[in-house]
Scaffold this active site. Structure first.
Site, PDB file in Angstrom:
ATOM      1  CG  HIS A 228      -7.925  10.080 -22.133  1.00 55.58           C
ATOM      2  ND1 HIS A 228      -7.244   9.789 -23.294  1.00 55.58           N
ATOM      3  CD2 HIS A 228      -9.029  10.763 -22.519  1.00 55.58           C
ATOM      4  CE1 HIS A 228      -7.897  10.264 -24.333  1.00 55.58           C
ATOM      5  NE2 HIS A 228      -8.982  10.870 -23.898  1.00 55.58           N
ATOM      6  CD  GLU A 268      -6.173  20.213 -20.234  1.00 53.24           C
ATOM      7  OE1 GLU A 268      -7.303  19.814 -20.606  1.00 53.24           O
ATOM      8  OE2 GLU A 268      -5.677  21.275 -20.609  1.00 53.24           O
ATOM      9  CG  HIS A 270      -5.618  13.879 -23.498  1.00 48.63           C
ATOM     10  ND1 HIS A 270      -6.930  13.555 -23.231  1.00 48.63           N
ATOM     11  CD2 HIS A 270      -5.518  15.209 -23.254  1.00 48.63           C
ATOM     12  CE1 HIS A 270      -7.595  14.630 -22.842  1.00 48.63           C
ATOM     13  NE2 HIS A 270      -6.751  15.655 -22.851  1.00 48.63           N
ATOM     14  CD  GLU A 285      -6.254  18.917 -24.930  1.00 46.49           C
ATOM     15  OE1 GLU A 285      -6.934  19.286 -25.894  1.00 46.49           O
ATOM     16  OE2 GLU A 285      -6.708  18.266 -23.981  1.00 46.49           O
TER      17      GLU A 285
END
Length: 297
Positions: A228, A268, A270, A285
């Site tokens: 990401h 998660e 990022h 996240e």
């Protein structure tokens, strides 16, 4: 040498940390996309948050400029936000409706440059608060992250056009196609080797492009890692988040890749940033901030 990871929980419910950057004060600052706040975490893991004036702003990417202010994109509010170290906010409304600002960086001209996913434009916010917009050839190209290049131009990923874009300070735009089809470029940074590096969330690769437009690609060992964001390290290397594989990746400028598992499942990850001390910090996240450090044995 070995790697040590630590994670710090954010007590407020539904924080949703997304972007992260190193502040002028030596602490790390991050966007709380769901909590509508800007957070600050120190080396001891203590967190303080500041509420964004506009409700449901959708704070995404975040940077520190040379003056030391914090700047961030408000994806849902259609604004660019600015915050001083003591928590004072100024917000700048964008002229195009539903522009959905996402990536952000400071240019060599001292202005703030940003991408507008919703309308296919690159924006520039002057030091006096004037907004200028530059239209891309394809309004649906989905410009994502943006960074200042070693040539003083701004470089950005075109997620839906499978290309890398370049815009000069005068607004001249070029685009370079990525060899892997449908690679979905997202995160981008200026590398330690004078090239631009980017991640391919669908292509499962790390890309490198020179200022003359030559592209190389490096396959990530873990399938469907869904990288990401990416940031330069201290030792001719770069670090990136693997949202799909729940890992932090490390790549040398020669293309050698090593991956490190995040302790919390489905974290998660990022945004990712380098601290003043050389540690890697990343936004999870799942309501946590992660920290990776090299330990000398």
């Amino acid at each position: 040498m070995r790697v040590r990871m630590r994670e710090y929980s954010i007590l407020e419910a539904a924080s949703g940390p997304y972007g992260i950057t190193a502040g002028k004060d030596g602490e790390m600052w991050f966007t709380e996309q769901k909590g509508n706040r800007i957070g600050r975490i120190d080396e001891n893991g203590e967190i303080v948050s500041f509420s964004i004036p506009t409700p449901n702003a959708g704070a995404m990417s975040i940077i520190k400029n040379q003056a030391g202010d914090i700047w961030f994109t408000e994806y849902q509010a259609n604004k660019i936000g600015r915050m001083s170290m003591d928590g004072r906010f100024i917000e700048y409304e964008l002229p195009t409706e539903n522009a959905s600002p996402f990536g952000i960086t400071e240019g060599a001209d001292g202005a703030i440059w940003f991408t507008q996913i919703g309308c296919g434009k690159i924006g520039r916010l002057s030091q006096t608060g004037e907004v200028t917009e530059f239209e891309l050839a394809d309004p649906k190209s989905f410009p994502s992250y943006i960074t200042q290049g070693p040539d003083d131009a701004l470089w950005f990923t075109l997620n839906q056009k499978n290309a890398i874009g370049r815009i000069t300070l005068a607004g001249e735009i070029q685009e370079y196609l990525i060899p892997t089809l449908n690679s979905g470029p997202v995160g981008m940074t200026s590398g330690p080797d004078g090239a631009l590096w980017f991640v391919q969330i669908q292509g499962n690769k790390i890309g490198r492009i020179t200022v003359s437009g030559e592209v190389r690609e490096f396959l990530i060992p873990t399938p469907n890692a869904r990288p990401h964001a990416i940031v330069s390290g201290l030792h001719d290397d770069l670090w990136f988040t693997e949202w799909g594989a729940n890992r932090i990746g490390h790549i040398s400028t020669r293309g050698e890749i090593v991956e490190y598992e995040i302790p919390t499942p489905h974290a998660e990850p990022h945004g990712i940033a380098l601290s003043a001390s050389g540690e890697i910090w990343f936004a999870e996240e799942c309501n946590q901030i992660g920290r990776l450090a090299w330990i000398r044995e």
